[in-house]
Design an enzyme around this catalytic site. Structure first.
Site, mmCIF file in Angstrom:
data_model
loop_
_atom_site.group_PDB
_atom_site.id
_atom_site.type_symbol
_atom_site.label_atom_id
_atom_site.label_comp_id
_atom_site.label_asym_id
_atom_site.label_seq_id
_atom_site.Cartn_x
_atom_site.Cartn_y
_atom_site.Cartn_z
ATOM 1 N N HIS A 264 0.837 -1.208 0.000
ATOM 2 C CA HIS A 264 0.000 0.000 0.000
ATOM 3 C C HIS A 264 0.878 1.267 0.000
ATOM 4 C CE1 HIS A 264 -3.709 2.287 1.161
ATOM 5 N NE2 HIS A 264 -2.808 3.092 1.692
ATOM 6 N N GLU A 265 1.794 1.335 0.942
ATOM 7 C CA GLU A 265 2.632 2.540 1.045
ATOM 8 C C GLU A 265 3.561 2.661 -0.159
ATOM 9 O OE1 GLU A 265 1.600 4.639 3.104
ATOM 10 O OE2 GLU A 265 0.459 3.306 4.409
ATOM 11 N N HIS A 268 1.717 4.498 -2.784
ATOM 12 C CA HIS A 268 1.768 5.949 -2.556
ATOM 13 C C HIS A 268 3.131 6.502 -2.987
ATOM 14 C CE1 HIS A 268 -1.992 6.715 -0.486
ATOM 15 N NE2 HIS A 268 -1.758 5.844 0.474
ATOM 16 N N GLU A 294 -4.923 7.776 -2.900
ATOM 17 C CA GLU A 294 -5.417 6.497 -2.392
ATOM 18 C C GLU A 294 -5.680 5.516 -3.538
ATOM 19 O OE1 GLU A 294 -5.039 6.484 0.750
ATOM 20 O OE2 GLU A 294 -5.840 4.482 1.079
HETATM 21 ZN ZN ZN Z 1 -3.212 5.169 1.927
#
Ligand code: ZN
Length: 497
Positions: A264-265, A268, A294
């Protein structure tokens, strides 16, 4: 002020604000990841406060507005970067200026206490502790809507902070489609007798760190232009384009939480790393919106990270590191990482039920901002909505209305961006699959086509386009939540029916 002096003035301010923010970020990173001497906290807090005050003062000074107005006056003469810069600075300036300074000061001081009160309320499972804070915070949020100005519903003003251009009309249609399509799927999952395998064992932290390195390498997050920290609540932080850091959290008994927080990170971080440096000169090196940020993290985490193709490449690595997976095959792993069931806690929710958690919050926030419900009634209404949407009723406030930090942090309007971002991600995935076979790239352990497509269509544009235009350019059509719903239906029907 001439056009040239206006551009020079804004460039100078941008340089100073960037420097001040960089220093603040490093102070924050240091405290969050390394732990700092208790006795230094006060002075550090003062320094961080001074830096952010200084940064804001430079931004809000009257000459910033003067420069913006001069450039708005000759808008057609500006190049693409300058136009976007003037649009974005104008937006932020007018919003910031709309709030009376003495109100802002009181609000900041309220928020500085509210978060620790919320923590206490959650730990003691006592809503009444935080209720008076929520009352004041929501009342301020409501006044913000007036100061910002809005058309139609006041909540539009708050939504716009996290996803520029999104209105209640768009969000209502989006969430009612999700409600209609996801609720029956959740019912099907709850009644299904298919039991996915469970990942159990003790997974040494050292080995998990090795796995993190592998995940970064595979996804294309460039660690040589960043850093990996360990924290309680994982986040991604940009110091510069060439220093984008991520964090994760390790539990010996729970392997998946770190795997998916890293992916997830990394999603980003790849977004941030792929923005060209020139955007920094125009204060445009930022995501098009929260939802758009997101969309990237969830695209990597869910659409790719929880795909069959990814399970096939992940399993051999897990088997190399952990004996627990000796007898596993990739289909078992695919099922294990896609367990879906109604649960109370949003941040632990699976891909299928996640957006239902958001609907609860969206409906409550909208009603409270409109003055249709009272803060004291939130716990009961929260529980009713969980029962209605997920078929479960939280046994405590901690597992219900007190689980999120957002309201005590003054972030009303934020929640919808999590669900919108996931829906943007599904639309990007659909468009990407038209350009090339995404699963084949994953199976070949080559994320280059994925990262290149995203760089070309999303990342390199930073904040140049508004979110609706960005998604239209990238996918050839307006935002369409159908792709998200189709994706969920296809995946979970196959897994559970
Ligand atoms: Zn996030």
């Amino acid at each position: 002020m001439t056009k040239t002096t206006a551009l020079e003035l804004l460039a100078e301010k941008n340089e100073a604000i960037t420097a001040l923010n960089l220093a603040s970020s490093l102070i924050h990173w240091d405290a969050a990841t390394t732990g700092v001497p208790e006795k230094s906290l006060e002075k550090r807090g003062n320094a961080a406060g001074w830096l952010s005050g200084e940064s804001f003062a430079r931004f809000i000074a009257p000459d910033t507005l003067e420069a913006i107005e001069v450039l708005e006056g000759c808008f057609d003469e500006l190049d693409e970067y300058e136009k976007a810069m003037v649009r974005e600075l104008g937006r932020s300036y007018r919003k910031a200026q709309a709030i009376p300074p003495e109100e802002m000061k009181a609000y900041a001081s309220l928020l500085s206490q509210a978060e620790s009160v919320w923590e206490k309320a959650r730990d003691k499972d006592d809503y009444s502790l935080v209720q008076p804070y929520y009352e004041k915070i929501f009342a301020f949020n409501r006044r913000m809507c007036d100061w910002y100005g809005f058309e139609g519903h006041p909540y539009n003003a708050l939504l716009d902070d996290y996803d520029k251009g999104t209105t209640i009309d768009i969000a209502d249609e989006f969430f009612s489609l999700l409600r209609e399509k996801i609720t029956p799927l959740v019912k099907m999952v709850s009644e299904s007798d298919k039991k996915p395998p469970e990942i159990k064992g003790v997974f040494p932290i050292e080995k998990q760190r090795e796995l993190t390195k592998w995940l970064c390498e595979i996804t294309g997050y460039d660690v040589t232009r960043g850093k990996i920290g360990e924290v309680e609540h994982p986040f991604c932080m940009t110091i510069t384009r060439n220093d984008v850091r991520i964090t994760t959290k390790y539990h010996e008994e729970s392997l998946l939480s770190s795997i998916y927080s890293v992916i997830h990170e990394a999603g980003h971080a790849i977004y941030e790393q792929n923005m060209p440096e020139i955007l920094e000169d125009y204060a445009l090196a930022d995501a098009a919106s929260n939802s758009m940020h997101e969309s990237q993290s969830r695209l990597y985490e869910n659409m790719i990270g929880r795909s069959r193709a990814f399970a096939e490449i992940l399993l051999p690595k897990l088997q190399e590191l952990f004996h627990e997976f000796n007898d596993w095959d990739s289909e078992m792993l695919y099922r294990a990482v896609n367990v879906a069931r109604p649960s109370f806690i949003r941040i632990e929710a699976d891909e299928l039920t996640y957006s239902l958690h958001i609907i609860v919050r969206y409906e409550l926030e909208k009603a409270i901002i409109k003055g249709e419900i009272k803060v004291e009634d939130l716990p009961g209404l929260w529980a009713d909505k969980y029962e209605e949407l997920l078929g479960i009723r939280p046994p405590t406030y901690a597992k219900g209305v007190l689980q999120d930090v957002h309201w005590s942090a003054g972030l009303a309007g934020y929640f919808p961006s999590y669900a919108l971002g996931t829906a943007y991600a599904a639309q990007y995935l659909h468009a990407m699959n038209k350009a090339f076979d995404v699963d084949a790239a994953v199976r070949a352990k080559d994320f280059t086509p994925i990262n290149n497509w995203l760089k070309e269509n999303v990342h390199q544009h930073g904040e140049i386009f508004m979110p609706d235009e960005l998604i239209r350019r990238a996918t050839g059509e307006d935002f369409n939540p159908k792709y998200y719903v189709d994706y969920l239906e296809k995946k979970f029907m196959e897994l559970y029916s």
